[in-house]
Design a protein around this motif. Structure first.
Motif, PDB file in Angstrom:
ATOM      1  N   CYS A   1       0.589  13.346  -9.113  1.00  0.00           N
ATOM      2  CA  CYS A   1      -0.402  14.403  -8.916  1.00  0.00           C
ATOM      3  C   CYS A   1      -1.518  13.837  -8.042  1.00  0.00           C
ATOM      4  CB  CYS A   1      -0.936  14.874 -10.268  1.00  0.00           C
ATOM      5  SG  CYS A   1      -1.937  16.370 -10.171  1.00  0.00           S
TER       6      CYS A   1
ATOM      7  N   THR B   1       2.678  16.284  -5.462  1.00  0.00           N
ATOM      8  CA  THR B   1       1.941  17.531  -5.213  1.00  0.00           C
ATOM      9  C   THR B   1       1.231  17.424  -3.863  1.00  0.00           C
ATOM     10  OG1 THR B   1      -0.050  16.719  -6.331  1.00  0.00           O
ATOM     11  CG2 THR B   1       1.540  17.926  -7.671  1.00  0.00           C
TER      12      THR B   1
ATOM     13  N   TRP C   1      -1.109  19.319  -1.902  1.00  0.00           N
ATOM     14  CA  TRP C   1      -2.024  20.458  -2.051  1.00  0.00           C
ATOM     15  C   TRP C   1      -2.327  21.107  -0.697  1.00  0.00           C
ATOM     16  CZ3 TRP C   1      -1.876  21.518  -6.891  1.00  0.00           C
ATOM     17  CH2 TRP C   1      -1.876  20.504  -7.853  1.00  0.00           C
TER      18      TRP C   1
ATOM     19  N   TYR D   1      -4.404  26.034 -10.531  1.00  0.00           N
ATOM     20  CA  TYR D   1      -3.747  24.761 -10.226  1.00  0.00           C
ATOM     21  C   TYR D   1      -2.946  24.257 -11.417  1.00  0.00           C
ATOM     22  CZ  TYR D   1      -6.053  24.965  -5.808  1.00  0.00           C
ATOM     23  OH  TYR D   1      -6.419  25.382  -4.555  1.00  0.00           O
TER      24      TYR D   1
ATOM     25  N   LEU E   1       1.042  23.729 -11.405  1.00  0.00           N
ATOM     26  CA  LEU E   1       1.560  22.439 -11.857  1.00  0.00           C
ATOM     27  C   LEU E   1       2.631  22.654 -12.934  1.00  0.00           C
ATOM     28  CD1 LEU E   1       1.191  19.370 -11.448  1.00  0.00           C
ATOM     29  CD2 LEU E   1      -0.500  19.416 -13.286  1.00  0.00           C
TER      30      LEU E   1
ATOM     31  N   LEU F   1       3.897  11.979 -15.689  1.00  0.00           N
ATOM     32  CA  LEU F   1       2.835  12.417 -14.785  1.00  0.00           C
ATOM     33  C   LEU F   1       2.007  11.220 -14.347  1.00  0.00           C
ATOM     34  CD1 LEU F   1       1.177  15.776 -15.984  1.00  0.00           C
ATOM     35  CD2 LEU F   1       2.219  15.284 -13.774  1.00  0.00           C
TER      36      LEU F   1
ATOM     37  N   SER G   1      -3.997  16.113 -14.505  1.00  0.00           N
ATOM     38  CA  SER G   1      -2.809  15.703 -15.258  1.00  0.00           C
ATOM     39  C   SER G   1      -3.103  15.601 -16.746  1.00  0.00           C
ATOM     40  CB  SER G   1      -2.300  14.355 -14.739  1.00  0.00           C
ATOM     41  OG  SER G   1      -1.895  14.446 -13.394  1.00  0.00           O
TER      42      SER G   1
ATOM     43  N   TYR H   1      -3.310  18.976 -18.228  1.00  0.00           N
ATOM     44  CA  TYR H   1      -1.956  19.527 -18.360  1.00  0.00           C
ATOM     45  C   TYR H   1      -1.253  18.934 -19.587  1.00  0.00           C
ATOM     46  CZ  TYR H   1       2.766  20.987 -17.397  1.00  0.00           C
ATOM     47  OH  TYR H   1       4.008  21.558 -17.520  1.00  0.00           O
TER      48      TYR H   1
END
Length: 371
Positions: A82, A116, A118, A133, A137, A150, A160, A163
């Motif tokens: 990430c 990722t 972006w 986001y 994700l 991650l 992360s 998440y």
């Protein structure tokens, strides 16, 4: 009102040298220059023509990102890197041979690596939020196949972590590198963000028509990285021919900026850096208040001893906020500044192979060995 001038305004005190978390350091510049900016038009945005170090394909096109698939073999546990969504593109995670997170993970035996990538914010993205986001994700993780490992870099670290707290069953292991989480631990960056008036951040967003312009922030940045700064970040001598090519590549990468959605940017400033909601257990992610104690997976924390953006004490303090048993938390500090954690040759020679090995290791016997 400040007198109009053609000179670039400069802050009275230098912000943290590393531009990776530029929007907050830029607030000092905005306080001096916001009225001057209002009379200028937004910069045109373009794509990147820098090649990736690692061959990859685009596995998924989402509103916020391109999910890049750098997989070499479909066997083994997948890792999702990430990248930070800040001033620069995700090439920070795949900068050059010997300076690439993706490459170091692959060489360490991680066959499935994703990244990722972006997108720079366009006008129709200005209302995207942190939830936007996190949602994308989640789509990326489902596409790869949960659970994933991650690997969060800088601002990609707190994303992360959020998440993992929101979807604990979808993360097997978590790596946080130079990640700002508990902003009650002082740093030049956190002080600057708290001390700037809130209207400064609102004006930055208004100035960009709902987004925050990366190109303008780069133009007004108080300190353009020189060869010595780049050498520190890459942790190598740049005086030879290869070094010259790396310096040119860094300058090119540094010149390619990303815009941020205004809503997302203001949420970061206010909720994370000013109100410290993640560490305080008051962050609502996708409709649910997250508790970091719900993160019980193995965690690896990497900090830079010379990092003035996210000091080592701040990066390592995350361990005390988690529900992960201490025996399953690994931590390391490297003699590195902030960018050196992601791009530095020495960090990639020592720390990243250790991270890759930790991701591959069977940790089932750790508790027994430490008992």
């Amino acid at each position: 009102m400040a007198e109009k001038t053609d000179k670039q305004p400069r802050p009275p005190d230098r912000a943290p040298d590393d531009p990776l978390l530029w929007p907050f350091a830029a607030a000092r510049l905005a306080m001096d220059a916001c009225f001057w900016w209002l009379e200028r038009g937004p910069a045109e945005r373009g794509g990147s023509d820098l090649p990736w170090t690692t061959s990859n394909t685009v596995a998924l096109e989402l509103a916020t990102m391109r999910l890049r698939d750098c997989t070499q073999t479909r066997s083994g546990q997948p890792a999702l890197v990430c990248a930070p969504y800040a001033l620069h593109r995700a090439l920070i995670a795949d900068f050059a041979p010997g300076h690439s997170v993706v490459q170091s993970l692959q060489q360490g035996g991680i066959g499935q690596v994703y990244l990722t990538d972006w997108r720079s914010a366009t006008p129709d993205m200005r209302y995207l939020s942190i939830d936007s986001y996190l949602g994308d994700l989640n789509v990326a993780v489902d596409e790869i196949g949960a659970p994933v490992d991650l690997v969060g870099l800088c601002q990609g670290g707190w994303l992360s972590l959020l998440y993992a707290a929101r979807f604990p069953a979808k993360v097997r292991r978590l790596v946080l590198v130079g990640a700002p989480v508990d902003l009650s631990i002082n740093s030049a960056l956190s002080r600057l963000t708290r001390n700037a008036p809130e209207m400064v951040y609102d004006q930055l967003v208004a100035r960009g028509g709902g987004n925050v312009s990366g190109e303008e922030m780069r133009r007004f940045w108080s300190k353009t990285p020189g060869p010595d700064d780049v050498a520190l970040a890459l942790q190598r001598d740049l005086s030879d021919a290869e070094g010259g090519m790396l310096l040119a590549r860094f300058d090119h990468w540094n010149a390619e900026t990303l815009d941020l959605p205004g809503t997302y940017y203001l949420e970061i400033v206010n909720w994370i850096f000013r109100e410290n909601r993640i560490a305080g257990g008051k962050f609502v992610a996708l409709g649910r208040e997250v508790d970091l104690k719900d993160v019980k997976v193995p965690v690896f924390l990497l900090a830079g001893l010379d990092d003035d953006v996210v000091p080592a004490a701040q990066a390592l303090a995350t361990a005390g906020l988690l529900g992960t048993p201490p025996a399953f938390i690994a931590a390391a500090s490297e003699p590195s500044n902030h960018l050196g954690l992601f791009m530095g040759a020495r960090t990639h020679a020592y720390a990243w192979p250790r991270i890759a090995k930790w991701l591959r290791d069977d940790l089932s016997g750790v508790l027994a060995r430490r008992a």
